[in-house]
Design a protein around this motif. Structure first.
Motif, PDB file in Angstrom:
ATOM      1  N   VAL A  12       0.850  -1.196   0.000  1.00  0.00           N
ATOM      2  CA  VAL A  12       0.000   0.000   0.000  1.00  0.00           C
ATOM      3  C   VAL A  12       0.878   1.236   0.000  1.00  0.00           C
ATOM      4  O   VAL A  12       1.597   1.490   0.971  1.00  0.00           O
ATOM      5  N   GLU A  13       0.788   2.009  -1.096  1.00  0.00           N
ATOM      6  CA  GLU A  13       1.580   3.229  -1.236  1.00  0.00           C
ATOM      7  C   GLU A  13       0.805   4.434  -0.733  1.00  0.00           C
ATOM      8  O   GLU A  13      -0.437   4.455  -0.751  1.00  0.00           O
ATOM      9  N   SER A  14       1.543   5.438  -0.318  1.00  0.00           N
ATOM     10  CA  SER A  14       0.966   6.722   0.074  1.00  0.00           C
ATOM     11  C   SER A  14       2.023   7.794  -0.070  1.00  0.00           C
ATOM     12  O   SER A  14       3.204   7.494  -0.279  1.00  0.00           O
ATOM     13  N   GLY A  15       1.580   9.050   0.052  1.00  0.00           N
ATOM     14  CA  GLY A  15       2.523  10.155   0.059  1.00  0.00           C
ATOM     15  C   GLY A  15       2.563  10.971  -1.217  1.00  0.00           C
ATOM     16  O   GLY A  15       3.263  11.981  -1.281  1.00  0.00           O
ATOM     17  N   GLY A  16       1.831  10.546  -2.232  1.00  0.00           N
ATOM     18  CA  GLY A  16       1.801  11.319  -3.458  1.00  0.00           C
ATOM     19  C   GLY A  16       1.049  12.623  -3.282  1.00  0.00           C
ATOM     20  O   GLY A  16       0.434  12.879  -2.243  1.00  0.00           O
ATOM     21  N   GLY A  17       1.093  13.455  -4.334  1.00  0.00           N
ATOM     22  CA  GLY A  17       0.388  14.725  -4.281  1.00  0.00           C
ATOM     23  C   GLY A  17       0.816  15.641  -5.399  1.00  0.00           C
ATOM     24  O   GLY A  17       1.496  15.216  -6.336  1.00  0.00           O
ATOM     25  N   LEU A  18       0.402  16.897  -5.271  1.00  0.00           N
ATOM     26  CA  LEU A  18       0.731  17.927  -6.246  1.00  0.00           C
ATOM     27  C   LEU A  18       1.817  18.827  -5.659  1.00  0.00           C
ATOM     28  O   LEU A  18       1.678  19.315  -4.520  1.00  0.00           O
ATOM     29  N   VAL A  19       2.874  19.018  -6.425  1.00  0.00           N
ATOM     30  CA  VAL A  19       3.990  19.830  -5.941  1.00  0.00           C
ATOM     31  C   VAL A  19       4.547  20.641  -7.105  1.00  0.00           C
ATOM     32  O   VAL A  19       4.448  20.213  -8.261  1.00  0.00           O
TER      33      VAL A  19
END
Length: 126
Positions: free
Chosen positions: A4-11
């Motif tokens: 389970v991945e997490s931590g992505g976003g818009l930067v």
């Protein structure tokens, strides 16, 4: 096995993100594990891989496009893989997946990445 991945976003370009991948259902510390990404309209590409800390080679591998900007690490006590991404560029925009083998393989050079997480979206604006 579940990843389970997490931590992505818009930067914005030049910014940083740290991705995490929590693994369950396997002796995490014994497995080589890596990060892949898939940009829109493109095939999956390897980003980085880290061998088991108890492996003979202790290898860490980076794709040339990310070396020097990305850092892979693992915390075997937490069954977690990380990818610290610095100086992000618009071309880093993609869905990032962690992946490992269905059987215990400790070295990056030998692993077949057959078990994948669902991915986390990273978007870098210019």
């Amino acid at each position: 096995v579940q990843l389970v991945e997490s931590g992505g976003g818009l930067v914005q370009a030049g910014g940083s993100l740290k991705l995490s991948c929590v693994a369950s259902g396997l002796p995490f510390g014994d497995y080589a594990i890596g990060w892949f990404r898939q940009a829109p309209g493109k095939q999956h590409e390897g980003v980085s891989c880290i061998s088991s800390l108890t492996s003979a080679d202790g290898k860490i591998w980076y794709d040339a496009s990310t070396e020097g900007r990305f850092t892979i690490s693992r915390d075997d006590a937490k069954n977690t893989l990380y990818l610290q991404m610095n100086n992000l560029k618009p071309e880093d925009t993609a869905v990032y997946h962690c992946a490992t083998d269905v059987k215990m393989v400790s070295e990056c050079d030998l692993v077949e990445f057959a078990t994948w997480g669902q991915g986390t979206q990273v978007t870098v604006s210019s």
